[in-house]
Motif scaffolding. Structure first.
Motif, mmCIF file in Angstrom:
data_model
loop_
_atom_site.group_PDB
_atom_site.id
_atom_site.type_symbol
_atom_site.label_atom_id
_atom_site.label_comp_id
_atom_site.label_asym_id
_atom_site.label_seq_id
_atom_site.Cartn_x
_atom_site.Cartn_y
_atom_site.Cartn_z
ATOM 1 N N PHE A 48 -29.504 32.836 -53.018
ATOM 2 C CA PHE A 48 -29.684 31.400 -52.785
ATOM 3 C C PHE A 48 -29.308 30.571 -54.012
ATOM 4 O O PHE A 48 -28.680 29.520 -53.891
ATOM 5 C CB PHE A 48 -31.139 31.122 -52.396
ATOM 6 N N ALA A 49 -29.685 31.023 -55.205
ATOM 7 C CA ALA A 49 -29.531 30.203 -56.410
ATOM 8 C C ALA A 49 -28.314 30.620 -57.246
ATOM 9 O O ALA A 49 -28.394 30.752 -58.466
ATOM 10 C CB ALA A 49 -30.795 30.269 -57.247
ATOM 11 N N GLN A 50 -27.181 30.822 -56.591
ATOM 12 C CA GLN A 50 -25.980 31.174 -57.344
ATOM 13 C C GLN A 50 -25.478 29.982 -58.158
ATOM 14 O O GLN A 50 -25.639 28.827 -57.764
ATOM 15 C CB GLN A 50 -24.879 31.661 -56.396
ATOM 16 N N LYS A 51 -24.855 30.303 -59.274
ATOM 17 C CA LYS A 51 -24.268 29.273 -60.128
ATOM 18 C C LYS A 51 -22.904 29.772 -60.581
ATOM 19 O O LYS A 51 -22.812 30.772 -61.299
ATOM 20 C CB LYS A 51 -25.164 28.992 -61.342
ATOM 21 N N THR A 52 -21.849 29.089 -60.146
ATOM 22 C CA THR A 52 -20.481 29.549 -60.434
ATOM 23 C C THR A 52 -19.656 28.413 -61.036
ATOM 24 O O THR A 52 -18.892 27.762 -60.332
ATOM 25 C CB THR A 52 -19.806 30.081 -59.164
ATOM 26 N N PRO A 53 -19.776 28.185 -62.353
ATOM 27 C CA PRO A 53 -18.988 27.128 -62.996
ATOM 28 C C PRO A 53 -17.510 27.482 -63.114
ATOM 29 O O PRO A 53 -16.694 26.605 -63.425
ATOM 30 C CB PRO A 53 -19.641 27.013 -64.373
ATOM 31 N N VAL A 54 -17.166 28.730 -62.915
ATOM 32 C CA VAL A 54 -15.776 29.183 -62.930
ATOM 33 C C VAL A 54 -15.537 29.982 -61.648
ATOM 34 O O VAL A 54 -16.464 30.271 -60.897
ATOM 35 C CB VAL A 54 -15.486 30.060 -64.164
ATOM 36 N N ASP A 55 -14.269 30.346 -61.403
ATOM 37 C CA ASP A 55 -13.955 31.005 -60.137
ATOM 38 C C ASP A 55 -13.712 32.501 -60.262
ATOM 39 O O ASP A 55 -13.340 33.153 -59.286
ATOM 40 C CB ASP A 55 -12.742 30.336 -59.477
ATOM 41 N N SER A 56 -13.911 33.063 -61.461
ATOM 42 C CA SER A 56 -13.706 34.497 -61.630
ATOM 43 C C SER A 56 -14.443 34.992 -62.866
ATOM 44 O O SER A 56 -14.776 34.207 -63.767
ATOM 45 C CB SER A 56 -12.218 34.827 -61.761
ATOM 46 N N ILE A 57 -14.685 36.300 -62.920
ATOM 47 C CA ILE A 57 -15.316 36.893 -64.091
ATOM 48 C C ILE A 57 -14.378 36.819 -65.289
ATOM 49 O O ILE A 57 -14.829 36.625 -66.434
ATOM 50 C CB ILE A 57 -15.723 38.354 -63.802
ATOM 51 N N SER A 58 -13.081 36.950 -65.061
ATOM 52 C CA SER A 58 -12.130 36.855 -66.177
ATOM 53 C C SER A 58 -12.164 35.466 -66.802
ATOM 54 O O SER A 58 -12.086 35.332 -68.036
ATOM 55 C CB SER A 58 -10.718 37.199 -65.700
ATOM 56 N N ALA A 59 -12.324 34.439 -65.966
ATOM 57 C CA ALA A 59 -12.447 33.075 -66.506
ATOM 58 C C ALA A 59 -13.773 32.896 -67.232
ATOM 59 O O ALA A 59 -13.847 32.221 -68.265
ATOM 60 C CB ALA A 59 -12.321 32.061 -65.381
ATOM 61 N N ALA A 60 -14.834 33.517 -66.714
ATOM 62 C CA ALA A 60 -16.134 33.446 -67.382
ATOM 63 C C ALA A 60 -16.088 34.140 -68.736
ATOM 64 O O ALA A 60 -16.723 33.686 -69.695
ATOM 65 C CB ALA A 60 -17.200 34.082 -66.497
ATOM 66 N N ARG A 61 -15.359 35.224 -68.827
ATOM 67 C CA ARG A 61 -15.225 35.930 -70.102
ATOM 68 C C ARG A 61 -14.605 35.013 -71.151
ATOM 69 O O ARG A 61 -15.043 34.979 -72.302
ATOM 70 C CB ARG A 61 -14.366 37.174 -69.930
ATOM 71 N N VAL A 62 -13.601 34.256 -70.753
ATOM 72 C CA VAL A 62 -12.908 33.371 -71.694
ATOM 73 C C VAL A 62 -13.771 32.172 -72.075
ATOM 74 O O VAL A 62 -13.925 31.843 -73.261
ATOM 75 C CB VAL A 62 -11.572 32.894 -71.087
#
Length: 301
Positions: free
Chosen positions: A240-254
């Motif tokens: 329910f409480a997902q938070k996705t400021p980016v669209d991929s894990i690779s983008a989150a890594r950067v």
């Protein structure tokens, strides 16, 4: 002196007798478990340890950009209530071993699918965990169907119940500050009868959270979900409480992790975690349920 010598001989003979009895008990216990079941249990533990350790290392690399050689400590476990192996016909021994192997394959497959869909981008970020189960549900079910039909094909009566599950989790720290927290797992079971009817269910899921240096209490990214059902199909759901400021894990890594990892003092970056799993079966040989064979075990990692 005579009494001391006699007492010494008596004590020595008692110790030798106790050692002989202990050795006989150990040999009896070793012989009580058929080799094909012993080998299947060890194979399950070894395969699952390798899978979890490999998937965990690749999760760390995908999320932080840091390649870590994880050092594992593990042991294979055995259930306490086992026995009745003489009820299993010799013609069915291989099938019971394959039944245990099917859970090893299922659990290893799930871990790899979860890595692909939830972490490496084979599915959209917000549905990766759920899709890792739903997209592969038929394959997991068929592994149980096939093993269930095979295990009862050589039996003269009765039914077999079996099940298994596993899970693992890991955290990445810079010093005492949490950077990443993740965990996942799955489980399933079935009952197979003489008519070839196999019924059961399965389910699994997981989640991942990344934290920023500014706020270590609330994650900057949070994803999770799972799915499950019977052996005819699965449904999935997301947390329910997902938070996705980016669209991929690779983008989150950067954007979320690279600078934190780069600025972490040498020797302060660490990965910790653990997991485990198990599987087993019960074979009820008669309608009165008075003749039962049972065996199981797993992994402590």
């Amino acid at each position: 002196q005579y009494q001391r010598r006699v007492r010494g001989i008596y004590d020595s003979s008692m110790v030798q007798s106790m050692l002989v009895m202990l050795c006989m008990l150990l040999l009896s216990e070793a012989r009580s478990t058929p080799p094909y079941l012993h080998a299947a249990r060890l194979n399950y533990a070894q395969n699952l340890e390798q899978t979890i350790t490999s998937v965990a290392a690749r999760i760390v690399e995908a999320t932080t950009g840091h390649s870590a050689e994880l050092v594992s400590s593990w042991n294979a476990t055995t259930d306490r209530d086992v026995g009745g192996f003489d009820l299993i016909p010799p013609s069915s021994e291989q099938a019971f071993g394959q039944l245990m192997d099917s859970f090893a394959q299922q659990h290893s497959s799930f871990a790899e699918h979860l890595l692909s869909h939830a972490i490496l981008g084979d599915s959209p970020l917000d549905v990766g965990y759920a899709r890792s189960v739903v997209h592969n549900c038929n394959g997991y079910a068929e592994q149980l169907h096939s093993a269930g039909r095979e295990v009862v094909s050589g039996l003269l009566g009765g039914f077999v119940e079996s099940g298994g599950g596993f899970g693992f989790g890991l955290q990445v720290y810079c010093g005492c500050r949490l950077l990443l927290n993740t965990g996942s797992g799955m489980g399933g079971g079935m009952t197979s009868a003489q008519a070839g009817l196999v019924e059961g269910g399965l389910g699994g899921g997981g989640g991942l959270a990344l934290f920023s240096e500014d706020n270590t209490a609330v994650p900057s990214l949070a994803i999770g979900g799972g799915g499950g059902g019977d052996l005819t199909g699965c449904a999935g759901s997301t947390d329910f409480a997902q938070k996705t400021p980016v669209d991929s894990i690779s983008a989150a890594r950067v954007s979320l992790m690279a600078e934190q990892v780069r600025n972490c003092p040498k020797g302060e970056l660490s990965v910790v975690g653990g997991g485990g799993g198990g599987m087993g079966f019960v074979f009820v040989a008669d309608s009165n349920q008075s003749a039962v064979s049972a065996y199981g075990g797993g992994l402590d990692l």
